[in-house]
Scaffold this motif. Sequence first.
Motif, short mmCIF file in Angstrom:
data_model
loop_
_atom_site.label_atom_id
_atom_site.label_comp_id
_atom_site.label_asym_id
_atom_site.label_seq_id
_atom_site.Cartn_x
_atom_site.Cartn_y
_atom_site.Cartn_z
N PHE A 1 0.90 -1.28 0.03
CA PHE A 1 -0.03 -0.04 -0.01
C PHE A 1 0.89 1.45 0.10
CE2 PHE A 1 -2.64 3.24 1.78
CZ PHE A 1 -3.88 2.96 0.97
N GLN A 2 1.94 1.37 0.90
CA GLN A 2 2.83 2.37 0.79
C GLN A 2 3.37 2.59 -0.33
OE1 GLN A 2 5.30 3.17 4.35
NE2 GLN A 2 5.01 0.96 4.81
N SER B 1 -14.45 -1.18 11.11
CA SER B 1 -14.73 -2.38 10.25
C SER B 1 -14.02 -3.59 10.72
CB SER B 1 -14.28 -2.04 8.89
OG SER B 1 -12.78 -1.57 8.84
N TYR B 2 -14.31 -4.69 9.70
CA TYR B 2 -13.74 -5.98 9.87
C TYR B 2 -13.08 -6.59 8.74
CZ TYR B 2 -16.63 -6.75 14.34
OH TYR B 2 -17.03 -6.81 15.43
N PHE C 1 -5.63 -8.22 -0.67
CA PHE C 1 -5.07 -7.20 -0.59
C PHE C 1 -6.28 -5.98 -1.09
CE2 PHE C 1 -2.99 -3.48 -2.94
CZ PHE C 1 -2.37 -3.01 -1.86
N ALA C 2 -7.20 -6.65 -1.99
CA ALA C 2 -8.18 -5.72 -2.50
C ALA C 2 -8.99 -5.18 -1.27
CB ALA C 2 -9.18 -6.53 -3.48
N SER C 3 -9.29 -6.07 -0.14
CA SER C 3 -10.22 -5.79 0.92
C SER C 3 -9.30 -4.86 1.86
CB SER C 3 -10.41 -6.87 1.86
OG SER C 3 -11.16 -7.88 1.12
N PHE C 4 -8.02 -5.16 1.84
CA PHE C 4 -7.21 -4.52 2.83
C PHE C 4 -7.18 -2.98 2.35
CE2 PHE C 4 -3.18 -2.46 3.63
CZ PHE C 4 -3.07 -2.73 5.24
#
Lengths: 240, 442
Positions: free
Chosen positions: A24-25, A101-102, A109-112
């Motif tokens: 993500f960074q 959230s959960y 990765f998509a959810s994250f």
Amino acid sequence: MIRVGVIEDDPHSIDRLLSHLDRFQREHGDRFHVGAFRDGADIIADYRPDWDVLFLDIQMPSVDGMTAARRIRQVDSEVIIVFVTSSPHYAVSGYEVDALSYLLKPVTFASFEQEMRRVLVRLQQRTRRELLFTAVDGAHHRVAVSDILYIESVKHRIEVHTLDADYGVVSTIKAMEAELAGDGFMRCNSGLLVNLRHVTGTEGNDCRVRGGTKLPISRPRKKEFLSALAAHIGARGISV
Amino acid sequence: MSDLPGVADVIADIPRHLTAIAEWGACLVYILIARRRFGAIGTILLAAAGLVVLVATQWWAGTLPLSLWIPGMLVAAAVMFGLILASLEVNPVGAGYVTARAFVLAELTASVYWQLDRFYAADLEPVLQTVLWIAVYAVVFVLAWWVERVTFGHGQVLRVGARELVGALAIAAATFAISNLSFITANTPFSSRFGTEIFYIRTLVDLAGFIALYVQHRVHNEAIVRRDADAMLHLLRSQHEQYELTRRSIDDVNRKYHDMKHHLDALRAEQDAAARGRMVDELEDSIRGYGAVVHTGNHVLDAVLTAKRAYAAEHDVQVSYVADGALLEFLRPLDLTAIVGNAMDNAIEAAARLASPDVRLVRLALFAQDDFVMLRVENTFDGVVDREGERIVSRKRDEGHGYGLRNIETAATAYGGTVSIDDGTEWFSLRLLFPRDARRAP
């Protein structure tokens, strides 16, 4: 620099989250300071409210995530909590600790990525928006926008109702609506501007705001008002 | 031209008892068609009593000054309402709906007769006049019965709500006002020349009113048929899904049974303890997924989510949910299936369109906030949303689809719920907000 805490007993899950944070960074150009804890006990032992966001595993051997969250909330109402769990059954109690959230394991990765974006938006919003005005009696006031319940038009001035006090101000509903655009305010009828975050219920053609005051929703505005309310609550609440 | 009847005679209104009998007959037409409360004797007794009261009402109304003419008519309408409410198996709303129609039919019948009577009156014996009267009433009522019998459905219970009642009352009131307005405004210096036309206009307006009511009922009927068909279609579809799910489960069990037999044979043959342990671990792994059953605290929601997860798995769509199912306890099973089933179908179908299986995600959240219940279904999608004006429409062109979102809206609205949609760049989000103590509107 955003301070991210990961509290997780399973080494595989820690690695996974850390690699998501790294990616993500790289992809978004954000900078994180990341700290990892192996148990809920480790983070609450010497907790200081300087974390921006915590990824909390729910099932941990000595102090589980929900207990840790409750303890953390007692001293830190600001930190954003995201639960990480392999079972959705704990979701129900998440609201009481104001979890954002959960994330369900295994975390993709998509959810994250989506979650992290929501976190960043929330962090930006956290800077307290304040409203400065001069009351009818000449006194100057500074009020947090999030504390405003609703604004009422009374003859040629307006009445600002907040959680603690009411202020009479020489202004118009229209001007206030423009000033508070984007802060989650909505007109429920021509003379009332309501803070959606404080709407606690609806009853027939009225909406209830925190404190129990009932405000009438006018017929032509009803559909739009309720739809904005649905969007507001839908965006604020816990996500999976 | 000297034998032309005086204007006063021509304008003279319908005798009161004829109006009363027209009103009674119109009520009887509908009482004969719709589902009655009592048997033959009870109905006949009620009808007889109704006739007496109606005639009495009209005679009494006849003694009132002209300024009280409209209140008099309202009292007569109220008596008709009472007769219909007592005779038919209807609630007050249904009775009001029928009364509006009976009232217009009565006006039409009396008006037709009076128009004919005034035209031929000069040449007719009193006996023939009575014959004409009976014949006209009989023909109009039998025609009305024949026409309405089809639209009302013989012996069926009325399914009308407040909206239909308001529509019918508005049509009846407008008909009554316009037909009699011309009657009154004709009473001017021009009335002598247009005397008989006034009757014609009144008959025409009454006929138009009757036709308007007839069309209103037809449209209403068609809406009901369509709604029933939609509900039935959905029911059949969910039953079919249930069947598919069961069939798949049976296939799975059969396959696992064969696998298990092979594993057991291999285990028996294996001598090395470490290898045996590994094999047992593998065996355990292979059956792990079978324990994952949905438990939300709401059996119907569990069933829907289980079915939809299986459907999603076939399209490589990952479904996750966090739901306190007890919050949806207020939804009737069929409505819950319609809402969640359609929402999940839409989400899964949209996510399945994405090229990479890794990003095909659907997430459902159900939680309470203050006195609200929020149900949110989100899915990843390709960013394409087809709209027709404000509405979002399906991208599938075949029949039977594209009603999904509308079904959700209809079901949610019945409980005072609100639907809101957000189409971001990657995630499409459907949000339904219900009051926490929601009740279904009747």
